[in-house]
Write a protein that holds these residues in place. Structure first.
Motif, mmCIF file in Angstrom:
data_model
loop_
_atom_site.group_PDB
_atom_site.id
_atom_site.type_symbol
_atom_site.label_atom_id
_atom_site.label_comp_id
_atom_site.label_asym_id
_atom_site.label_seq_id
_atom_site.Cartn_x
_atom_site.Cartn_y
_atom_site.Cartn_z
ATOM 1 N N ARG A 128 15.538 -3.836 -8.663
ATOM 2 C CA ARG A 128 14.389 -4.742 -8.690
ATOM 3 C C ARG A 128 13.303 -4.271 -7.749
ATOM 4 O O ARG A 128 12.121 -4.221 -8.104
ATOM 5 N N GLN A 129 13.694 -3.918 -6.532
ATOM 6 C CA GLN A 129 12.708 -3.484 -5.544
ATOM 7 C C GLN A 129 12.048 -2.175 -5.956
ATOM 8 O O GLN A 129 10.849 -1.994 -5.752
ATOM 9 N N THR A 130 12.800 -1.275 -6.570
ATOM 10 C CA THR A 130 12.229 -0.019 -7.055
ATOM 11 C C THR A 130 11.227 -0.295 -8.168
ATOM 12 O O THR A 130 10.145 0.291 -8.198
ATOM 13 N N PHE A 131 11.579 -1.206 -9.080
ATOM 14 C CA PHE A 131 10.673 -1.562 -10.171
ATOM 15 C C PHE A 131 9.384 -2.173 -9.619
ATOM 16 O O PHE A 131 8.278 -1.811 -10.050
ATOM 17 N N ARG A 165 7.228 0.603 -7.968
ATOM 18 C CA ARG A 165 6.560 1.464 -8.962
ATOM 19 C C ARG A 165 5.401 0.743 -9.624
ATOM 20 O O ARG A 165 4.325 1.302 -9.809
ATOM 21 N N LEU A 166 5.635 -0.509 -9.977
ATOM 22 C CA LEU A 166 4.591 -1.309 -10.610
ATOM 23 C C LEU A 166 3.407 -1.506 -9.665
ATOM 24 O O LEU A 166 2.245 -1.361 -10.061
ATOM 25 N N ALA A 167 3.688 -1.790 -8.401
ATOM 26 C CA ALA A 167 2.625 -2.018 -7.418
ATOM 27 C C ALA A 167 1.808 -0.751 -7.185
ATOM 28 O O ALA A 167 0.580 -0.804 -7.115
ATOM 29 N N ARG A 168 2.488 0.386 -7.074
ATOM 30 C CA ARG A 168 1.756 1.644 -6.872
ATOM 31 C C ARG A 168 0.863 1.961 -8.064
ATOM 32 O O ARG A 168 -0.276 2.394 -7.900
ATOM 33 N N THR A 169 1.371 1.730 -9.263
ATOM 34 C CA THR A 169 0.580 1.979 -10.471
ATOM 35 C C THR A 169 -0.636 1.063 -10.525
ATOM 36 O O THR A 169 -1.748 1.514 -10.799
ATOM 37 N N MET A 170 -0.427 -0.229 -10.252
ATOM 38 C CA MET A 170 -1.552 -1.173 -10.270
ATOM 39 C C MET A 170 -2.573 -0.828 -9.196
ATOM 40 O O MET A 170 -3.774 -0.935 -9.425
ATOM 41 N N ALA A 200 4.878 -10.482 -9.497
ATOM 42 C CA ALA A 200 6.043 -11.342 -9.721
ATOM 43 C C ALA A 200 6.101 -11.799 -11.176
ATOM 44 O O ALA A 200 7.176 -11.814 -11.787
ATOM 45 N N ARG A 201 4.952 -12.155 -11.739
ATOM 46 C CA ARG A 201 4.914 -12.607 -13.135
ATOM 47 C C ARG A 201 5.366 -11.499 -14.079
ATOM 48 O O ARG A 201 6.172 -11.721 -14.989
ATOM 49 N N ILE A 202 4.867 -10.281 -13.870
ATOM 50 C CA ILE A 202 5.227 -9.158 -14.728
ATOM 51 C C ILE A 202 6.713 -8.833 -14.585
ATOM 52 O O ILE A 202 7.393 -8.536 -15.570
ATOM 53 N N THR A 203 7.221 -8.899 -13.367
ATOM 54 C CA THR A 203 8.634 -8.602 -13.122
ATOM 55 C C THR A 203 9.533 -9.623 -13.818
ATOM 56 O O THR A 203 10.537 -9.262 -14.429
ATOM 57 N N VAL A 204 9.161 -10.895 -13.749
ATOM 58 C CA VAL A 204 9.943 -11.939 -14.423
ATOM 59 C C VAL A 204 9.870 -11.756 -15.938
ATOM 60 O O VAL A 204 10.877 -11.905 -16.642
ATOM 61 N N VAL A 239 8.709 -9.970 -3.595
ATOM 62 C CA VAL A 239 7.562 -9.133 -3.961
ATOM 63 C C VAL A 239 6.707 -8.852 -2.726
ATOM 64 O O VAL A 239 6.314 -7.713 -2.471
ATOM 65 N N ARG A 240 6.421 -9.881 -1.936
ATOM 66 C CA ARG A 240 5.617 -9.672 -0.718
ATOM 67 C C ARG A 240 6.304 -8.733 0.254
ATOM 68 O O ARG A 240 5.650 -7.918 0.913
ATOM 69 N N GLY A 241 7.633 -8.833 0.360
ATOM 70 C CA GLY A 241 8.374 -7.944 1.239
ATOM 71 C C GLY A 241 8.236 -6.484 0.829
ATOM 72 O O GLY A 241 8.019 -5.604 1.671
ATOM 73 N N VAL A 242 8.340 -6.228 -0.465
ATOM 74 C CA VAL A 242 8.194 -4.854 -0.963
ATOM 75 C C VAL A 242 6.767 -4.365 -0.741
ATOM 76 O O VAL A 242 6.548 -3.241 -0.288
ATOM 77 N N LEU A 243 5.780 -5.215 -1.035
ATOM 78 C CA LEU A 243 4.389 -4.814 -0.876
ATOM 79 C C LEU A 243 4.054 -4.569 0.598
ATOM 80 O O LEU A 243 3.297 -3.649 0.910
ATOM 81 N N THR A 244 4.617 -5.365 1.481
ATOM 82 C CA THR A 244 4.388 -5.155 2.910
ATOM 83 C C THR A 244 4.970 -3.818 3.354
ATOM 84 O O THR A 244 4.351 -3.079 4.123
ATOM 85 N N ARG A 245 6.152 -3.496 2.863
ATOM 86 C CA ARG A 245 6.782 -2.226 3.207
ATOM 87 C C ARG A 245 5.945 -1.046 2.730
ATOM 88 O O ARG A 245 5.909 0.012 3.361
ATOM 89 N N LEU A 246 5.222 -1.222 1.609
ATOM 90 C CA LEU A 246 4.363 -0.168 1.071
ATOM 91 C C LEU A 246 2.950 -0.202 1.664
ATOM 92 O O LEU A 246 2.092 0.568 1.255
#
Length: 61
Positions: free
Chosen positions: A11-14, A17-22, A35-39, A50-57
């Protein structure tokens, strides 16, 4: 690695990847949209994950 940990990592990898592409395409990333796209892709997630992953990036404060 347990099935639960593997699912969380996938999930976190997905999300990453989605965040970097966007970010590359649009120049900005909104956690709610990610979060909407992932669901919609069939993965169980929430805004906190989602916020945790984005913060890490470094894409979210």
């Amino acid at each position: 690695m347990s099935a639960r940990n593997r699912a969380a990592r996938e999930r976190q990898t997905f999300i990453a990847r989605l965040a970097r592409t966007m970010h590359r395409q649009q120049g900005q990333v909104h956690p709610a949209e990610i979060a909407r796209i992932t669901v919609c892709a069939g993965m169980k997630t929430n805004h906190r994950e989602v916020r945790g992953v984005l913060t890490r990036l470094h894409l979210h404060r």
